[in-house]
Design an enzyme around this catalytic site. Structure first.
Site, short mmCIF file in Angstrom:
data_model
loop_
_atom_site.label_atom_id
_atom_site.label_comp_id
_atom_site.label_asym_id
_atom_site.label_seq_id
_atom_site.Cartn_x
_atom_site.Cartn_y
_atom_site.Cartn_z
N HIS A 173 27.13 -27.27 35.85
CA HIS A 173 28.79 -26.27 35.96
C HIS A 173 28.39 -25.55 34.29
CE1 HIS A 173 31.14 -29.24 34.04
NE2 HIS A 173 31.01 -28.48 33.39
N LYS A 225 34.37 -20.29 33.64
CA LYS A 225 33.67 -21.20 34.23
C LYS A 225 32.85 -20.86 34.98
CE LYS A 225 34.68 -25.67 33.34
NZ LYS A 225 34.62 -27.23 33.01
N ARG A 246 42.48 -30.64 27.80
CA ARG A 246 42.54 -29.07 28.23
C ARG A 246 42.48 -28.76 29.19
NH1 ARG A 246 39.72 -27.85 23.06
NH2 ARG A 246 42.35 -28.01 21.61
#
Length: 312
Positions: free
Chosen positions: A222, A185, A109
């Site tokens: 992250h 994100k 993805r």
């Protein structure tokens, strides 16, 4: 997720590795082929359509009976070409090549989102080939590189300051592996030290504006904002990763940057899992630990400032 071998094949020349995209007709042929068990870990020669992925990965692909990669989509063709082009630009010496590299699990993805970024003529990935290569290699888990904002998967920015960027992740329209998920994100804009006050201010912003979400990390510097109701499933997934790495003799590395905005229950739970605590015990930390007093105070200040503005 799927292995690199589901998308590209290779040949070894005298001085370097050459990569080739796998076409959809080769995949289709492999899916209906009868292959001896001891040959299923090798790439499959379709005779007519070139090399197909190793049959041991046939369950990665979509059929009438199961969910999986839609290899008949245009995005599959675009992705295999992108991966082959990128890997050939890296120019891997033959003597350093190991077959296990094709068994590396890539983030499908993530890669399809990168395709969208690359097609966007206003995005820096559209023209900057060097940056594009690095972004693709990160998505393929082939480099130990921080996914900073220029290298991240989405360009749908919903918040940005001097240090952090929040992008919305939308997989609902994906063709390869669509997913209905409400996620964001968080990436750092540059690799630099971030003052505590800025971390606290950002943590307060998240807590106030994304109060249905928790900031988590999978240990790669992250972060994701996921619904509180999804915390348990994300923790279970990471627990399986830790166990798998231990089983196969790999060292699991976790680095959340020690950021103030990471959900304290998540931080405690994952710390316990890394230390060998069972999931049944560690999971109790997920919803039992409150944010620090500093973050709570900063969040309350945002609310009081907004009330003051309305009052004026």
């Amino acid at each position: 997720m799927a292995e690199l071998a589901c998308f590209v094949s290779f040949s070894l020349t005298e001085d370097k590795v050459v990569w080739y995209p796998i076409n959809k007709k080769a995949v289709q042929t492999m899916l209906c082929a009868k292959v001896e068990k001891d040959q299923r870990s090798n790439y499959y020669d379709t005779i007519l359509y070139g090399v197909a992925p190793p049959p041991e990965f046939r369950n990665r692909f979509k059929t009438n009976e199961r969910y999986g990669l839609d290899y008949e989509s245009d995005q599959y063709t675009e992705l295999v070409n992108l991966l082959a082009d990128t890997l050939n630009m890296v120019s891997m010496p033959t003597e350093k090549f190991q077959f296990d590299i094709v068994k590396t699990v890539v983030q499908v993805r993530h890669l399809e989102n990168l395709l969208c970024r690359i097609k966007d003529v206003n995005d820096i990935l559209n023209a900057n080939v060097k940056l594009r290569v690095k972004a693709v290699m990160i998505a393929c888990n082939l480099v130990n590189e921080t996914e900073t904002t220029p290298l991240t998967e989405s360009n749908d920015i919903v918040y940005q300051d001097s240090y952090f960027t929040i992008t919305k992740l939308d997989y609902s329209n994906h063709k390869l592996l669509p997913l209905m998920a409400d996620e964001y994100k968080i990436t750092i804009n540059t690799k630099t030290d971030i003052p505590d006050r800025n971390q606290t201010a950002f943590a307060a912003y998240i807590r106030y504006n994304f109060n249905k979400f928790a900031a988590i990390s999978h240990g790669k510097r992250h972060w994701r904002l996921v619904l509180h109701s999804q915390l348990m499933s994300h923790a279970e997934r990471l627990d399986r990763k830790i166990k798998s790495d231990k089983k196969h003799g790999r060292q699991f590395s976790y680095d959340d940057g020690d950021m103030a905005f990471v959900h304290p229950g998540w931080k405690t739970c994952i710390g316990q899992l890394c230390g060998g605590t069972t999931f049944e015990v560690a999971k109790t930390s997920l919803y039992s630990i409150k944010p620090s007093k500093t973050v709570r105070t900063a969040t309350n200040k945002i609310e009081s400032d907004l009330i003051s503005m309305v009052g004026n």
